[in-house]
Design a protein around this motif. Structure first.
Motif, PDB file in Angstrom:
ATOM      1  N   TYR A   1     -42.397  -9.542   0.901  1.00 40.56           N
ATOM      2  CA  TYR A   1     -43.300 -10.368   0.111  1.00 40.56           C
ATOM      3  C   TYR A   1     -43.027 -11.844   0.355  1.00 40.56           C
ATOM      4  CZ  TYR A   1     -39.366 -10.231  -3.182  1.00 40.56           C
ATOM      5  OH  TYR A   1     -38.128 -10.308  -3.754  1.00 40.56           O
ATOM      6  N   ALA A   2     -44.071 -12.652   0.150  1.00 46.80           N
ATOM      7  CA  ALA A   2     -43.956 -14.087   0.368  1.00 46.80           C
ATOM      8  C   ALA A   2     -43.617 -14.728  -0.967  1.00 46.80           C
ATOM      9  CB  ALA A   2     -45.261 -14.626   0.921  1.00 46.80           C
ATOM     10  N   LYS A   3     -42.444 -15.329  -1.021  1.00 44.82           N
ATOM     11  CA  LYS A   3     -41.967 -15.908  -2.277  1.00 44.82           C
ATOM     12  C   LYS A   3     -42.284 -17.397  -2.298  1.00 44.82           C
ATOM     13  CE  LYS A   3     -37.635 -16.153  -4.807  1.00 44.82           C
ATOM     14  NZ  LYS A   3     -37.263 -15.262  -5.861  1.00 44.82           N
ATOM     15  N   ARG A   4     -42.832 -17.868  -3.417  1.00 42.79           N
ATOM     16  CA  ARG A   4     -43.267 -19.269  -3.488  1.00 42.79           C
ATOM     17  C   ARG A   4     -42.113 -20.204  -3.798  1.00 42.79           C
ATOM     18  NH1 ARG A   4     -47.849 -17.195  -7.655  1.00 42.79           N
ATOM     19  NH2 ARG A   4     -49.150 -16.138  -6.125  1.00 42.79           N
ATOM     20  N   LYS A   5     -41.920 -21.178  -2.898  1.00 40.99           N
ATOM     21  CA  LYS A   5     -40.932 -22.216  -3.170  1.00 40.99           C
ATOM     22  C   LYS A   5     -41.554 -23.250  -4.099  1.00 40.99           C
ATOM     23  CE  LYS A   5     -39.655 -23.376   0.921  1.00 40.99           C
ATOM     24  NZ  LYS A   5     -39.293 -24.244   2.026  1.00 40.99           N
ATOM     25  N   LYS A   6     -42.772 -23.672  -3.697  1.00 44.10           N
ATOM     26  CA  LYS A   6     -43.515 -24.670  -4.472  1.00 44.10           C
ATOM     27  C   LYS A   6     -44.905 -24.135  -4.733  1.00 44.10           C
ATOM     28  CE  LYS A   6     -43.705 -28.379  -2.134  1.00 44.10           C
ATOM     29  NZ  LYS A   6     -43.641 -29.559  -1.322  1.00 44.10           N
TER      30      LYS A   6
ATOM     31  N   LEU B   1     -50.709  -4.493  -8.771  1.00 43.90           N
ATOM     32  CA  LEU B   1     -50.113  -4.080  -7.502  1.00 43.90           C
ATOM     33  C   LEU B   1     -48.684  -4.576  -7.287  1.00 43.90           C
ATOM     34  CD1 LEU B   1     -53.305  -4.405  -5.364  1.00 43.90           C
ATOM     35  CD2 LEU B   1     -51.999  -2.301  -5.708  1.00 43.90           C
ATOM     36  N   ARG B   2     -48.434  -5.862  -7.670  1.00 46.47           N
ATOM     37  CA  ARG B   2     -47.088  -6.375  -7.379  1.00 46.47           C
ATOM     38  C   ARG B   2     -46.009  -5.572  -8.095  1.00 46.47           C
ATOM     39  NH1 ARG B   2     -49.294 -11.995  -9.690  1.00 46.47           N
ATOM     40  NH2 ARG B   2     -51.091 -11.143  -8.618  1.00 46.47           N
TER      41      ARG B   2
ATOM     42  N   VAL C   1     -39.786 -13.682   2.270  1.00 48.96           N
ATOM     43  CA  VAL C   1     -39.793 -14.863   3.113  1.00 48.96           C
ATOM     44  C   VAL C   1     -40.264 -15.997   2.208  1.00 48.96           C
ATOM     45  CG1 VAL C   1     -41.129 -15.957   4.954  1.00 48.96           C
ATOM     46  CG2 VAL C   1     -40.244 -13.659   5.297  1.00 48.96           C
ATOM     47  N   LEU C   2     -39.640 -17.169   2.304  1.00 46.09           N
ATOM     48  CA  LEU C   2     -40.026 -18.289   1.427  1.00 46.09           C
ATOM     49  C   LEU C   2     -41.184 -19.092   2.012  1.00 46.09           C
ATOM     50  CD1 LEU C   2     -36.523 -19.606   0.382  1.00 46.09           C
ATOM     51  CD2 LEU C   2     -38.208 -18.555  -1.126  1.00 46.09           C
ATOM     52  N   PHE C   3     -42.046 -19.604   1.151  1.00 50.11           N
ATOM     53  CA  PHE C   3     -43.125 -20.484   1.635  1.00 50.11           C
ATOM     54  C   PHE C   3     -43.591 -21.419   0.527  1.00 50.11           C
ATOM     55  CE2 PHE C   3     -47.498 -19.126   0.207  1.00 50.11           C
ATOM     56  CZ  PHE C   3     -47.096 -18.183  -0.706  1.00 50.11           C
TER      57      PHE C   3
ATOM     58  N   ALA D   1     -43.628 -14.430  -6.941  1.00 50.80           N
ATOM     59  CA  ALA D   1     -44.359 -13.864  -5.813  1.00 50.80           C
ATOM     60  C   ALA D   1     -45.673 -13.301  -6.313  1.00 50.80           C
ATOM     61  CB  ALA D   1     -43.541 -12.765  -5.158  1.00 50.80           C
ATOM     62  N   GLY D   2     -46.731 -13.499  -5.541  1.00 45.30           N
ATOM     63  CA  GLY D   2     -48.026 -12.940  -5.902  1.00 45.30           C
ATOM     64  C   GLY D   2     -48.248 -11.682  -5.085  1.00 45.30           C
ATOM     65  N   ASP D   3     -49.490 -11.461  -4.661  1.00 46.06           N
ATOM     66  CA  ASP D   3     -49.763 -10.253  -3.893  1.00 46.06           C
ATOM     67  C   ASP D   3     -49.688 -10.481  -2.390  1.00 46.06           C
ATOM     68  OD1 ASP D   3     -50.111  -8.396  -5.960  1.00 46.06           O
ATOM     69  OD2 ASP D   3     -52.037  -9.295  -6.451  1.00 46.06           O
ATOM     70  N   PHE D   4     -49.462 -11.725  -1.954  1.00 48.87           N
ATOM     71  CA  PHE D   4     -49.357 -12.022  -0.527  1.00 48.87           C
ATOM     72  C   PHE D   4     -48.101 -11.349   0.014  1.00 48.87           C
ATOM     73  CE2 PHE D   4     -48.630 -15.659   2.759  1.00 48.87           C
ATOM     74  CZ  PHE D   4     -49.205 -14.882   3.762  1.00 48.87           C
ATOM     75  N   ARG D   5     -48.275 -10.301   0.782  1.00 53.61           N
ATOM     76  CA  ARG D   5     -47.131  -9.549   1.288  1.00 53.61           C
ATOM     77  C   ARG D   5     -47.529  -8.591   2.396  1.00 53.61           C
ATOM     78  NH1 ARG D   5     -44.823  -6.942  -3.673  1.00 53.61           N
ATOM     79  NH2 ARG D   5     -45.313  -8.975  -4.571  1.00 53.61           N
ATOM     80  N   LEU D   6     -46.542  -8.108   3.093  1.00 46.87           N
ATOM     81  CA  LEU D   6     -46.768  -7.093   4.115  1.00 46.87           C
ATOM     82  C   LEU D   6     -46.153  -5.797   3.615  1.00 46.87           C
ATOM     83  CD1 LEU D   6     -46.260  -7.386   7.913  1.00 46.87           C
ATOM     84  CD2 LEU D   6     -45.096  -5.559   6.688  1.00 46.87           C
ATOM     85  N   ILE D   7     -46.902  -4.711   3.727  1.00 47.59           N
ATOM     86  CA  ILE D   7     -46.351  -3.413   3.315  1.00 47.59           C
ATOM     87  C   ILE D   7     -46.549  -2.399   4.440  1.00 47.59           C
ATOM     88  CG2 ILE D   7     -46.505  -3.690   0.818  1.00 47.59           C
ATOM     89  CD1 ILE D   7     -49.177  -2.427   0.790  1.00 47.59           C
ATOM     90  N   SER D   8     -45.604  -1.483   4.544  1.00 45.65           N
ATOM     91  CA  SER D   8     -45.672  -0.504   5.629  1.00 45.65           C
ATOM     92  C   SER D   8     -46.665   0.600   5.275  1.00 45.65           C
ATOM     93  CB  SER D   8     -44.296   0.094   5.868  1.00 45.65           C
ATOM     94  OG  SER D   8     -43.957   0.912   4.764  1.00 45.65           O
TER      95      SER D   8
END
Ligand code: UDP
Ligand code: MG
Length: 317
Positions: free
Chosen positions: A120-125, A180-181, A194-196, A156-163
């Motif tokens: 999942y994409a974790k929000r820094k800012k 979903l999250r 991953v941070l973003f 973290a929101g729903d922006f993520r990669l899942i297998s």
């Protein structure tokens, strides 16, 4: 549909102005990962020209698919619909408003290749979101984390990669009130992040009204925790003990001490207090009952108006 390496699901609600740029950037990223990719746009009852834009993109690019829902069913359902139709080794869920940078998918994919099922994409800012939204979100997720029995990622929101495995498991979860999250967190598997930095939305305005957000928040809590029910029952228990002591005192003071307090104020306060607590408790129970109701009805989650994804029957024909 052929088996793809990567698939992207994009829920779309009035995103006409963002779609072209999103498509260009998403396409470039997916292409750099693999030629075997697909993009699924889920048009969630947009009132602008989103559908026309999606149709024209799909016309030009055979790797682009769309699901056109019959009306606005909400973001979580739109993504859930996409998950039912995607066909790839791994799937990315990404917003259409460019708040989630498509370029980050390369990093998500790299982590997936290291063996993670959920990245999942974790929000820094978080740019351009109101102070109130950020504050309530922060408070809410920390509360939820304390109340649920599994590890739910913060910020973290729903922006993520899942297998593929995770997609399969999600598709087997029958609840009507999707969150979903938390569902993905509940599943377990190997998860990482991953941070973003989250940007402001490029054009248009948020499709999440406060009403929709509140509903999602309640769905999250009722779907994964019984704590509010335990809380009101314990509160009821405590108040009963307190009331019982008060009754003994009142009787004692009236019959034995022969003093009766002229207590209009205390009567009013206690009646109002108990009334408030009762309504609150009934409300909490009501939140759970309304969700039992929608699950018992078992209606389809969404209605499809049109799509260019061939159904199983089409493929056999
Ligand atoms: N969205 C949707 N249905 C809705 C509301 C939003 O499909 O009822 C989509 C929207 O187009 C975007 C994503 O869900 O791609 C996230 O929505 P939004 O940007 O409005 O939410 P926010 O980022 O403000 O939380
Ligand atoms: Mg947004």
């Amino acid at each position: 549909m052929t088996k793809n390496t990567i698939s992207a699901i994009v829920p779309v609600y009035n995103e006409g102005e963002n779609l072209m740029e999103l498509y260009d950037r998403l396409k470039t990223t997916l292409k750099s990962i693999s030629e075997k990719h697909q993009i699924i746009f889920v048009n969630d009852g947009s009132k602008d020209d989103s559908l026309i834009k999606i149709l024209s993109i799909a016309e030009e690019d055979s790797k682009v698919f769309y699901l056109n829902l019959s009306r606005n069913f909400g973001h979580q359902i739109a993504v859930s619909a996409g998950l039912e139709y995607c066909d790839a080794e791994c799937t990315v869920i990404i917003d259409a408003d460019l708040q989630d940078p498509p370029e980050l998918i390369e990093q998500l994919y790299k982590k997936h290749k290291e063996g993670y099922d959920v990245v999942y994409a974790k929000r820094k800012k978080r740019e351009g979101e109101s102070f109130l939204k950020k504050l309530t979100a922060k408070f809410y997720y920390r509360l939820l984390k304390r109340w649920v029995s599994f590890d739910i990622p913060l910020d973290a929101g729903d922006f993520r990669l899942i297998s593929r495995k995770v997609v399969g498991a999600i598709n087997k979860m029958p609840e009507q009130n999707k969150f979903l999250r938390a569902q993905i967190a509940w599943l377990g598997f190997k998860q990482t992040h991953v941070l973003f930095d989250r940007e402001t939305r490029k054009h248009g305005k948020s499709g999440y009204s406060y009403g929709k957000m509140l509903r999602l928040a309640f769905d999250g809590i009722t779907g994964f925790s019984d704590k509010p029910l335990l809380f009101v029952s314990r509160l009821g228990f405590l108040i009963s003990i307190f009331s019982f002591l008060l009754i003994i005192y009142a009787v004692f003071s009236h019959y034995i001490l022969k003093v009766t307090i002229t207590g209009w104020t205390s009567l009013l306060i206690s009646t109002a207090f108990i009334g408030g607590i009762q309504l609150l408790s009934i409300g909490v129970i009501g939140e759970y009952i309304s969700r039992i109701n929608s699950n018992v009805k078992g209606r389809p989650l969404y209605i499809l108006d049109s799509t260019n994804i061939p159904s199983e029957e089409d493929k056999k024909a």
